[in-house]
Design a protein around this motif. Structure first.
Motif, short mmCIF file in Angstrom:
data_model
loop_
_atom_site.label_atom_id
_atom_site.label_comp_id
_atom_site.label_asym_id
_atom_site.label_seq_id
_atom_site.Cartn_x
_atom_site.Cartn_y
_atom_site.Cartn_z
N THR A 525 -1.44 -7.74 9.07
CA THR A 525 -0.28 -8.59 9.34
C THR A 525 -0.64 -9.61 10.41
O THR A 525 -1.44 -9.33 11.31
CB THR A 525 0.93 -7.76 9.82
OG1 THR A 525 0.66 -7.23 11.12
CG2 THR A 525 1.21 -6.61 8.87
N ALA A 545 -0.42 -19.04 0.71
CA ALA A 545 -0.58 -17.87 -0.16
C ALA A 545 -1.81 -18.02 -1.04
O ALA A 545 -2.58 -17.05 -1.21
CB ALA A 545 0.67 -17.70 -1.01
N ILE A 548 -5.09 -17.72 1.20
CA ILE A 548 -5.34 -16.36 1.67
C ILE A 548 -5.71 -15.45 0.50
O ILE A 548 -6.62 -14.60 0.62
CB ILE A 548 -4.11 -15.82 2.43
CG1 ILE A 548 -3.83 -16.65 3.68
CG2 ILE A 548 -4.30 -14.35 2.79
CD1 ILE A 548 -4.94 -16.65 4.70
N SER A 549 -5.04 -15.61 -0.61
CA SER A 549 -5.32 -14.75 -1.78
C SER A 549 -6.73 -14.95 -2.31
O SER A 549 -7.28 -14.04 -2.95
CB SER A 549 -4.30 -15.03 -2.89
OG SER A 549 -2.99 -14.74 -2.45
N VAL A 554 -9.18 -9.63 -0.54
CA VAL A 554 -7.72 -9.70 -0.51
C VAL A 554 -7.18 -9.40 -1.91
O VAL A 554 -7.57 -10.03 -2.90
CB VAL A 554 -7.25 -11.08 -0.04
CG1 VAL A 554 -5.73 -11.21 -0.19
CG2 VAL A 554 -7.66 -11.31 1.40
N ALA A 557 -0.99 -11.07 -1.16
CA ALA A 557 -0.50 -11.63 0.10
C ALA A 557 0.95 -12.05 -0.07
O ALA A 557 1.33 -12.58 -1.12
CB ALA A 557 -1.35 -12.82 0.53
N ALA A 600 2.53 -7.00 -2.42
CA ALA A 600 1.61 -6.69 -1.33
C ALA A 600 1.95 -5.35 -0.70
O ALA A 600 1.06 -4.58 -0.33
CB ALA A 600 1.63 -7.81 -0.29
N LEU A 691 2.79 -12.96 7.83
CA LEU A 691 1.96 -12.87 6.63
C LEU A 691 1.47 -11.44 6.48
O LEU A 691 0.94 -10.85 7.42
CB LEU A 691 0.78 -13.83 6.75
CG LEU A 691 -0.19 -13.90 5.57
CD1 LEU A 691 0.50 -14.49 4.34
CD2 LEU A 691 -1.41 -14.73 5.95
N VAL A 693 -0.98 -8.98 4.21
CA VAL A 693 -2.12 -9.08 3.30
C VAL A 693 -2.63 -7.68 2.98
O VAL A 693 -2.94 -6.90 3.90
CB VAL A 693 -3.25 -9.93 3.94
CG1 VAL A 693 -4.44 -10.01 2.99
CG2 VAL A 693 -2.73 -11.30 4.31
N ARG A 694 -2.71 -7.37 1.69
CA ARG A 694 -3.31 -6.10 1.26
C ARG A 694 -4.77 -6.35 0.92
O ARG A 694 -5.10 -7.28 0.18
CB ARG A 694 -2.58 -5.51 0.07
CG ARG A 694 -3.20 -4.18 -0.41
CD ARG A 694 -2.28 -3.41 -1.33
NE ARG A 694 -1.08 -2.97 -0.64
CZ ARG A 694 -1.00 -1.92 0.15
NH1 ARG A 694 -2.09 -1.18 0.39
NH2 ARG A 694 0.14 -1.58 0.70
N THR A 695 -5.64 -5.51 1.49
CA THR A 695 -7.07 -5.69 1.32
C THR A 695 -7.69 -4.47 0.65
O THR A 695 -7.09 -3.39 0.61
CB THR A 695 -7.77 -5.92 2.68
OG1 THR A 695 -7.79 -4.69 3.39
CG2 THR A 695 -7.05 -6.97 3.49
N LEU A 706 -8.56 -14.01 8.69
CA LEU A 706 -7.24 -14.57 8.39
C LEU A 706 -6.88 -15.70 9.35
O LEU A 706 -6.35 -16.74 8.94
CB LEU A 706 -6.18 -13.47 8.44
CG LEU A 706 -6.24 -12.39 7.36
CD1 LEU A 706 -5.16 -11.34 7.60
CD2 LEU A 706 -6.07 -13.00 5.98
#
Length: 867
Positions: A525, A545, A548-549, A554, A557, A600, A691, A693-695, A706
């Motif tokens: 986050t 988005a 970042i995606s 990643v 997001a 996400a 934001l 973000v799932r990684t 990020l």
């Protein structure tokens, strides 16, 4: 002159006595007495020579000071001869004094010390109150009317948190700020240390952009320059003039870690309505006006306003509470619980020290008897033993103060900076006058306890017994009972602390395992602020988005205005147009999220759909609701297609429900899930958001990437508060407070258990040592080892059961007092009490095995020969 006359020496006085005796003797010899008889009668007539010399020696001296110095030197020699006893006593006292003093320092700073404002008892937190919440924000128009119509407050002001993007040579950075009405600092009684306060004209709508700096911001950002007044800084897209610097000591906990303070001179469209609750009030009562009277008057005004303008929340009333209660909040009960636990540990430590002093006094019976027989008065002996107690208490107090200082610093550093800003007493806690006085009082009580045990032995009967029996005398029944009673007190106190620690530990476990409604692992986050000058906010969302995606690792997001599990601080007052029978407005948790947010989080969709990129301002307004809202207000019917009505941006808005999601735990961990609504961020146009973000990797490893990626999108984007979701959850206020409570009470309980078990071992071991002859006779008469084990274990068993019984009964009572700190655990939880009993039983068994084994291996020949 006599002032400069040399004092007579002791030798001169001795020679004068000899001369006087010789003269008297010569006269008696002249009268016919023999030389021996003449000397004898001369001495009788003169009196006690040694006493006369002592009177001469003490004539120009303070006798009590000399005695004190001799007592101190003797006490030091005694402690040096018994370093084990001295070190154990000092260590035990240090633990008790250190823990209790540290907890008292926090309680003193939070609850006893007045707020750092002028006449703090007159400061009140003034807000609305509703059925859903006892403390509810104010709409700005209501505040204006309250300010004009009331006569209870000398001054009444409001404040509201905000944030800016600070444009500096080093780049763009988000900063925390507070908007306040013009007389806010005058109400608090705070004056700038540099520059000036806000002027009346600067608070008007459309007034000039000016600001006050916090002392920390002045030092950190501007190097403490005194020529700073009049300079401008660029916040968002406007220039603000610095007009003053606030004092170093100024803190305002409800505002948090605020750097910039600006006047309330720009109101948005929705802030001008009576349906937007965004401001918190603070007022100073007039002299002679009570809080209750002020609340009654504001309630009357509130009812008049509701009749004239209506109320979106049914019935609103006024909330007038001391500002100190708002600042302390839920921390009060936790601090008092920790102080009670620390004081209980202190009691255990003192009892343990008393037990040690009792055992040592038994070993000094012969010494006491000999000194008494040689002429030492009871008062003289009492003074000696009290001096020893004071010396031990002094060393224990010094060590305890150092330990307390370490505990205070450790706890202060463990609290995150953002949370510490809401608890200013953390910085105020320390070794001050009140804390030192508390420690000295505790040390004095310990000194009295240390001196009391040997003093109780001072009687003529004991002197005679000590001289006749020496060190071989067996301890009397009364002294065995006293030692046993002290152990029972220790064990009972340890049980109370153990039960409290177990309950708090179970509460913490349940708290950290609350169903979240999403997968918190592998979530990164970061707080993002985009400039207000952005021409197309939706395009900024989309660009961020996509950028970042596309990063390696990643998976998804999304964006939200408030993260889950952080606070229940964003509410919406709504009604349902399709359900006119429910006329009263409802209070719902409100969140603004992007289309990628739910994926996400890996949240579960129950019905309908998630948001998409097509949900924009150009399309009808849509909403998601959680399962609790569907069950509460749409039970037995399909909520899809139903509508939610509210005032968004100061204008009436209607949202169509397009999906139902499984409950996401939006509020703090210790607050139950409630109805919640979700609006598309594309339709609410938030310039500040988080934001998510799932990684596919460790979430912490991607945070730096990020930040760089966001600055690559736009250098003017402000980023802050980078963290993992698990870290965010672990550092929430509810989690930290429960964790600290469990750790500290658990630590107190562990120390108390050790002290109690050591005390039990000491009593049983001492009893075995005193009964050596009896045990030897039993063995000589054929007693088996098993019976000797039972003899010793029975004594320990009774002490343990008695302490356990008293402790369990007491623990249920104390648990009821701390039930507000428990989460999903009953105060009389049976499994906890059983676990405490097992822990104490096992510890007591271990403490008893060694003296029992020693009793079972007594050689009867050696035992009887020793007698």
């Amino acid at each position: 002159m006599s002032v400069f006359r040399r004092s007579r020496s002791r030798a001169d006085f001795t020679e004068e006595i000899k001369a006087h005796l010789q003269l008297e003797s010569d006269e008696l010899k002249d009268e016919g007495c023999s030389e021996e008889e003449a000397e004898r009668r001369a001495r009788i007539n003169f009196g006690n020579v040694e006493r006369a010399q002592e009177r001469f020696y003490l004539k120009d001296r303070s006798e009590w000071l000399e005695d004190l110095w001799r007592d101190v030197k003797f006490a030091m020699r005694q402690l040096a001869r018994n370093p084990e006893f001295a070190s154990v006593v000092i260590m035990v006292l240090a633990l008790g004094i250190g823990a209790s003093t540290a907890m008292f320092a926090f309680v003193d700073a939070a609850l006893l010390q007045p707020l750092p404002y002028a006449r703090p008892h007159q400061l009140m937190s003034v807000n609305e109150s509703s059925v859903q919440s006892s403390r509810w924000p104010l709409p700005y128009p209501d505040y204006v009317d309250w300010q004009l119509l009331n006569s209870s407050f000398e001054s009444l002001d409001v404040y509201s948190g905000t944030g800016f993007l600070l444009h500096a040579p080093g780049g763009t950075e988000p900063v925390q700020a507070e908007r306040v009405s013009g007389t806010f600092f005058k109400t608090l009684g705070v004056h700038p240390v540099l520059g000036r306060d806000f002027l009346p004209g600067e608070n008007r709508d459309g007034g000039p952009n000016v600001l006050l700096l916090s002392y920390g911001s002045w030092q950190d950002r501007f190097g403490g320059r005194r020529d700073l007044i009049g300079r401008t800084v660029h916040l968002d897209d406007a220039a603000y003039t610095i007009i003053g610097v606030l004092p170093r000591s100024f803190v305002f906990a409800p505002g948090g870690n605020v750097e910039f303070w600006v006047p309330l001179n720009h109101l948005s469209e929705h802030e001008r309505t009576r349906s937007f609750f965004n401001f918190w009030g603070v007022g100073r009562l007039r002299d002679g006006v009570t809080r209750q009277a002020a609340a009654i008057q504001l309630n009357t005004i509130s009812l008049q306003l509701q009749k004239e303008y209506g109320s979106p929340d049914g019935h609103l009333s006024a909330s007038v509470v001391p500002l100190s209660e708002v600042i302390v909040g839920d921390v009060r009960s936790i601090l008092l619980t920790l102080l009670a636990g620390a004081c209980l540990l202190l009691a255990v430590a003192c009892v343990n020290v008393g037990s040690l002093a009792l055992v040592r006094s038994e070993s000094r019976r012969r010494e006491i008897s000999v000194r008494g027989a040689l002429g030492a008065t009871p008062a003289r002996l009492v003074r000696q033993f009290v001096t020893e107690g004071l010396l031990l208490a002094f060393f224990g107090d010094v060590a305890g103060m150092l330990l307390a200082l370490g505990i205070i610093r450790l706890l202060t550093r463990l609290v995150p900076k953002d949370m510490a800003a809401n608890m200013p007493f953390l910085g105020a806690a320390g070794v001050d006058r009140d804390t030192v006085l508390f420690a000295l009082v505790v040390a004095s009580l310990a000194a009295l306890l240390l001196g009391a045990m040997p003093v109780l032995r001072l009687s003529l009967q004991e002197i005679r017994i000590g001289l006749s029996h020496g060190d071989r005398g067996a301890t009397g029944a009364s002294w065995r009972r006293l030692g046993a009673n002290l152990v029972v007190v220790e064990l009972a106190a340890a049980v109370v602390l153990l039960a409290g620690a177990c309950l708090l530990g179970r509460s913490l476990y349940h708290l950290l395992h609350v169903p979240l409604g999403f997968k918190a692992d592998q979530l990164a986050t970061i707080r993002v602020s985009i400039p207000d000058s952005s021409k197309d906010t939706n395009e900024s969302y989309k660009t961020i988005a996509q950028h970042i995606s596309a990063l390696p690792g990643v998976q998804a997001a999304g964006m939200t205005n408030i993260l889950p599990v952080q606070c229940d601080c964003s509410w919406d007052i709504v009604h349902f147009p399709d359900k006119p029978d429910q006329g009263e407005s409802k209070k719902l948790e409100e969140r603004h999220v992007s289309s990628g947010y739910m994926p996400a989080l890996q949240a579960s969709l129950i019905r309908g759909r998630f948001f998409t990129e097509r949900d924009t301002n150009a399309t009808p307004r849509v909403a998601l609701i959680n399962q609790s809202l569907a069950k509460t207000y749409f039970a037995g019917e399909d909520p899809l297609g139903k509508r939610i009505a509210d005032d968004e941006d100061g204008r009436p808005a209607v949202w169509e429900i397009v999906g139902v999601v499984k409950d996401i735990h939006e509020g703090p961990l210790d607050v139950l899930d409630g109805p919640a609504e979700y609006f598309p961020i594309n339709q609410t146009q938030d310039h500040s958001f988080t934001l998510v973000v799932r990684t596919s990797q460790d979430a912490g490893s991607i945070l730096t990437t990020l930040v760089k990626a966001l600055h690559a999108v736009d250098p003017n984007i402000g980023v802050s508060d980078e963290s993992t979701m698990l870290g965010k959850i672990a550092n929430t206020q509810s989690a930290l407070l429960h964790r600290f409570s469990a750790w500290l009470v658990g630590g107190f309980a562990g120390v108390a258990l050790v002290l109690g078990v050591v005390g039990l071992y000491g009593v049983v071991s001492y009893s075995v040592g005193q009964r050596t002859r009896e045990i030897g006779v039993r063995v000589a008469l054929g007693a088996q080892r098993g019976s000797l084990y039972r003899l010793v274990m029975q004594q320990a068993g009774w002490l343990t059961l008695t302490g356990l019984g008293i402790g369990l009964v007491s623990s249920v009572g104390t648990s009821l007092l701390m039930r507000n700190l428990l989460f999903q655990v009953q105060a009389w939880d049976m499994w906890t009490l059983v676990l405490v009993g097992l822990i104490l039983g096992l510890a007591s068994l271990i403490a008893t095995i060694i003296p029992a084994r020693r009793a079972a291996t007594v050689n009867p020949v050696q035992a009887l020969r020793a007698e």
